[in-house]
Write an enzyme that holds these catalytic residues in place. Structure first.
Site, PDB file in Angstrom:
ATOM      1  N   TYR A   8       0.840  -1.208   0.000  1.00 31.13           N
ATOM      2  CA  TYR A   8       0.000   0.000   0.000  1.00 31.13           C
ATOM      3  C   TYR A   8       0.870   1.252   0.000  1.00 31.13           C
ATOM      4  CZ  TYR A   8      -3.834   3.125   1.441  1.00 31.13           C
ATOM      5  OH  TYR A   8      -4.783   4.132   1.510  1.00 31.13           O
ATOM      6  N   LYS A  13       1.244   4.336  -2.659  1.00 25.26           N
ATOM      7  CA  LYS A  13       0.886   5.716  -2.323  1.00 25.26           C
ATOM      8  C   LYS A  13       2.096   6.660  -2.413  1.00 25.26           C
ATOM      9  CE  LYS A  13      -3.509   4.981  -1.593  1.00 25.26           C
ATOM     10  NZ  LYS A  13      -4.502   5.518  -2.549  1.00 25.26           N
TER      11      LYS A  13
END
Ligand SMILES: NC(=O)c1ccc[n+]([C@@H]2O[C@H](COP(=O)([O-])OP(=O)(O)OC[C@H]3O[C@@H](n4cnc5c(N)ncnc54)[C@H](O)[C@@H]3O)[C@@H](O)[C@H]2O)c1
Length: 248
Positions: free
Chosen positions: A155, A159
């Site tokens: 993740y 990001k």
């Protein structure tokens, strides 16, 4: 008729992941300010629910992990509305696991939606914004693009990638009247997150947020509205909506 500076009347906004959560709150805020809103989502159920919450928006089924789907969504919206003034890339997923348990499929799916999807959607929309000489793009990243939280390797890679990519796109398209910024929220209490963030883990996380509360989708929506209504001097910026989390 003169409009106030934050009035979006006459502007067309496309919001990915618009069927639920943060994307739906963003669509709602942009609509409140007068924009004609298209909500793009992979889930028909989410779009059906969004249609009751925001009946004036147009729901479009689409998958940002699929380039053909991106092309047909963008062609449809441009064909119907004549152009796209605002793109908000909110669609994203989080597969949270210890690093040793992340599979190749977990990694690829996370990066395909959160990073590759945001890039190719931005590219497809910018092809229309550039000739128009105007555009506002906001990518929903996360404070995980800036700080390290256990279980977030894939993740966070996606990001942090979004934050970096945003800066490059901002530079490349700056002379075309397009601003590209990212928004990096802390934990946001969407309907989904309310079930996940309770108990001891929630208390621990809450203790790290100086303002003493989690974000709500409307906090993110307001920040997005600011970035799409600003005069054009803010570009390539990552705006943390984190209640001060990363200052400590
Ligand atoms: N909720 C949080 O705590 C939080 C914090 C920081 C950042 N974010 C980011 O905010 C964004 C929105 O998250 P949310 O909490 O609203 O999630 P959510 O799951 O409530 O909503 C995401 C929406 O995106 C859609 N979607 C998923 N994959 C898609 C695809 N391939 N194509 C099109 N649509 C797709 C889903 O169907 C869903 O309706 C994500 O990018 C997420 O990483 C969320």
């Amino acid at each position: 008729m003169s409009h106030s500076i934050d009035d979006l009347t006459g502007q067309v906004a496309l919001v990915t992941g618009g069927g639920a959560g943060i994307g739906l709150a963003i669509g709602t805020e942009l609509h409140r300010r007068g924009a004609h809103v298209y909500l793009v989502d992979i889930s028909q159920d989410a779009l059906d629910a969004a249609a009751s919450a925001l009946p004036d928006a147009v729901g479009v089924l689409g998958n940002i992990a699929d380039l053909d789907s991106i092309t047909s969504v963008v062609e449809r919206v441009v064909g119907e509305a004549g152009g796209i003034d605002i793109l908000v890339n909110s669609a994203g997923i989080g597969i949270i696991k210890p690093a040793l348990e992340i599979t190749e499929a977990d990694w690829d799916r996370t990066l395909d939606i959160n990073l590759r999807g945001m890039f190719f959607m931005s590219q497809a929309v910018a092809r229309h914004m550039i000739p128009a000489g105007h555009g506002r793009i906001v990518n929903v990243a996360s404070m995980c693009g800036t700080i390290a939280i256990d279980g977030h390797a894939a993740y966070t890679a996606s990001k942090a990638g979004v934050v970096g990519m945003t800066k490059v796109l901002a530079g490349e398209w700056a002379r075309d009247g397009i601003t590209v910024n990212s928004i990096s929220p802390t934990v946001v209490l969407t309907e989904l997150a309310k079930n996940v963030w309770n108990g001891d883990e929630a208390d621990e996380m809450l203790a790290k947020i100086p303002v003493g509360r989690f974000a709500v989708p409307e906090d993110v929506a307001q920040a997005v509205a600011f970035l799409v209504t600003q005069s054009g001097m803010i570009t390539g910026h990552d705006l943390l909506v984190d209640g001060g989390y990363v200052i400590r």
